[in-house]
Design a protein around this motif. Structure first.
Motif, mmCIF file in Angstrom:
data_model
loop_
_atom_site.group_PDB
_atom_site.id
_atom_site.type_symbol
_atom_site.label_atom_id
_atom_site.label_comp_id
_atom_site.label_asym_id
_atom_site.label_seq_id
_atom_site.Cartn_x
_atom_site.Cartn_y
_atom_site.Cartn_z
ATOM 1 N N UNK A 95 -13.627 13.312 -23.553
ATOM 2 C CA UNK A 95 -13.647 12.982 -24.923
ATOM 3 C C UNK A 95 -14.283 14.306 -25.424
ATOM 4 N N UNK A 96 -15.256 15.018 -24.918
ATOM 5 C CA UNK A 96 -15.892 16.194 -25.423
ATOM 6 C C UNK A 96 -15.106 17.355 -25.086
ATOM 7 N N UNK A 97 -13.991 17.237 -24.432
ATOM 8 C CA UNK A 97 -13.037 18.470 -24.201
ATOM 9 C C UNK A 97 -12.641 19.162 -25.277
ATOM 10 N N UNK A 98 -11.983 18.239 -26.502
ATOM 11 C CA UNK A 98 -11.541 19.007 -27.637
ATOM 12 C C UNK A 98 -12.509 19.994 -28.172
ATOM 13 N N UNK A 99 -13.785 19.635 -28.602
ATOM 14 C CA UNK A 99 -14.846 20.323 -28.987
ATOM 15 C C UNK A 99 -14.996 21.630 -28.213
ATOM 16 N N UNK A 100 -15.307 21.297 -26.804
ATOM 17 C CA UNK A 100 -15.267 22.321 -25.726
ATOM 18 C C UNK A 100 -14.294 23.418 -25.964
ATOM 19 N N UNK A 101 -12.982 23.057 -26.045
ATOM 20 C CA UNK A 101 -11.898 23.984 -26.296
ATOM 21 C C UNK A 101 -12.024 24.801 -27.528
ATOM 22 N N UNK A 102 -12.501 24.149 -28.713
ATOM 23 C CA UNK A 102 -12.841 24.995 -29.575
ATOM 24 C C UNK A 102 -13.719 26.088 -29.418
ATOM 25 N N UNK A 103 -14.868 25.930 -28.770
ATOM 26 C CA UNK A 103 -15.633 26.834 -28.800
ATOM 27 C C UNK A 103 -15.034 27.935 -27.515
ATOM 28 N N UNK A 104 -14.460 27.628 -26.678
ATOM 29 C CA UNK A 104 -14.031 28.381 -25.652
ATOM 30 C C UNK A 104 -12.958 29.381 -26.467
ATOM 31 N N UNK A 105 -12.150 28.783 -27.351
ATOM 32 C CA UNK A 105 -11.118 29.816 -28.127
ATOM 33 C C UNK A 105 -11.974 30.642 -29.048
ATOM 34 N N UNK A 106 -12.745 30.127 -29.821
ATOM 35 C CA UNK A 106 -13.650 30.969 -30.731
ATOM 36 C C UNK A 106 -14.399 32.319 -29.816
ATOM 37 N N UNK A 107 -14.843 31.995 -28.747
ATOM 38 C CA UNK A 107 -15.433 32.987 -27.774
ATOM 39 C C UNK A 107 -14.357 33.905 -27.400
ATOM 40 N N UNK A 108 -13.017 33.362 -26.822
ATOM 41 C CA UNK A 108 -12.275 34.315 -26.408
ATOM 42 C C UNK A 108 -11.701 35.205 -27.631
ATOM 43 N N UNK A 109 -11.482 34.673 -28.816
ATOM 44 C CA UNK A 109 -10.952 35.220 -29.845
ATOM 45 C C UNK A 109 -11.963 36.483 -30.159
ATOM 46 N N UNK A 110 -13.040 36.105 -30.430
ATOM 47 C CA UNK A 110 -14.136 37.293 -30.827
ATOM 48 C C UNK A 110 -14.343 38.262 -29.736
ATOM 49 N N UNK A 113 -10.291 40.026 -29.367
ATOM 50 C CA UNK A 113 -9.687 40.625 -30.692
ATOM 51 C C UNK A 113 -8.537 39.995 -30.942
ATOM 52 N N UNK A 114 -7.982 39.135 -29.971
ATOM 53 C CA UNK A 114 -6.418 38.331 -30.181
ATOM 54 C C UNK A 114 -6.698 37.361 -31.305
ATOM 55 N N UNK A 115 -5.552 36.788 -31.762
ATOM 56 C CA UNK A 115 -5.720 35.916 -32.686
ATOM 57 C C UNK A 115 -6.088 34.668 -32.010
ATOM 58 N N UNK A 116 -6.588 33.702 -32.711
ATOM 59 C CA UNK A 116 -6.997 32.502 -32.083
ATOM 60 C C UNK A 116 -6.025 31.592 -31.344
ATOM 61 N N UNK A 117 -4.701 31.633 -31.971
ATOM 62 C CA UNK A 117 -3.450 31.111 -31.254
ATOM 63 C C UNK A 117 -3.007 31.857 -29.986
ATOM 64 N N UNK A 118 -3.193 33.106 -29.802
ATOM 65 C CA UNK A 118 -2.851 33.702 -28.606
ATOM 66 C C UNK A 118 -4.074 33.504 -27.578
ATOM 67 N N UNK A 119 -5.328 33.645 -28.110
ATOM 68 C CA UNK A 119 -6.302 33.421 -27.290
ATOM 69 C C UNK A 119 -6.445 31.935 -26.704
#
Length: 210
Positions: A95-110, A113-119
């Motif tokens: 259940x915590x996986x969704x919010x974890x995914x959001x954190x990891x995507x934001x870190x990879x994006x920042x 420099x890739x878009x959030x979709x690509x990251x």
């Protein structure tokens, strides 16, 4: 020029200067107020965004902790009650996986420099492989009798992979105050452990796919 006329001209200039000065003061006051409002708005936006990141980081810690606890408990469960408790912990991690995914995507994006979709692509694939609907974790431990050899290997890998993520993520403690929330944005100390944990998730997905 008569003295009266000169006095009138001087008074007129004084009134004009006074009016101009008053207008400048009023204008400056409005500018300062507008700038202050802008600063407060920016701080509020930064605070809100930092709060969201801090919350997601907390979910990521729960994700790793619950997966580790659940997998370990299921591996050693001897009774039906112990098995149910272990499966519940795994469900909490999923259940915590969704919010974890959001954190990891934001870190990879920042970081990239890739878009959030690509990251997001490799991280989403890894998350689905580990805790998605098609993952064995969705149904593991529900059958009668002991775990199969395949399930044991799978859970052992999940336990060990989650332990690595847990150790990495627990190197940073998410803040609880407004100043700390703003630092989530301006300082970004959370990024390095989040990035490393994200890579560890991908590594775990690769191991599970073998």
């Amino acid at each position: 020029m008569p003295a009266n006329a000169e006095n009138k001209t001087t008074n007129k200039r004084s009134y004009t200067l006074a009016a101009l000065f008053a207008a400048i003061v009023v204008l400056a006051t409005f500018v300062i107020m507008a700038y202050s409002k802008y600063i407060l708005s920016e701080q509020s936006h930064t605070t809100d965004k930092g709060l969201r990141l801090a919350e997601r980081y907390g979910y990521a810690m729960t994700f790793a902790d619950r997966l580790h606890e659940g997998a370990e408990s299921l591996l050693v469960a001897k009774t039906e009650t112990e098995r149910i408790r272990a499966v519940k912990a795994i469900a909490e991690g999923r259940l915590a996986g969704g919010e974890t995914l959001g954190l990891f995507i934001e870190a990879a994006h920042l970081d990239s420099g890739l878009s959030r979709t690509e990251a997001a692509k490799p991280i989403m694939e890894a998350m689905n492989a580990v805790v998605g609907a098609e993952s064995p974790l969705a149904t593991i431990g529900e059958h009668e009798g002991p775990l199969t050899e395949e399930e044991t290997v799978f859970l052992t890998n999940v336990r060990d992979g989650a332990a690595k993520m847990q150790e990495t993520l627990f190197r940073f403690r998410p803040p609880s105050g407004e100043a700390g929330y703003r630092q989530m944005i301006t300082v970004g100390e959370w990024r390095a452990p989040a990035l490393e944990a994200s890579k560890q998730l991908e590594e775990l997905a690769d191991v599970l796919a073998k």
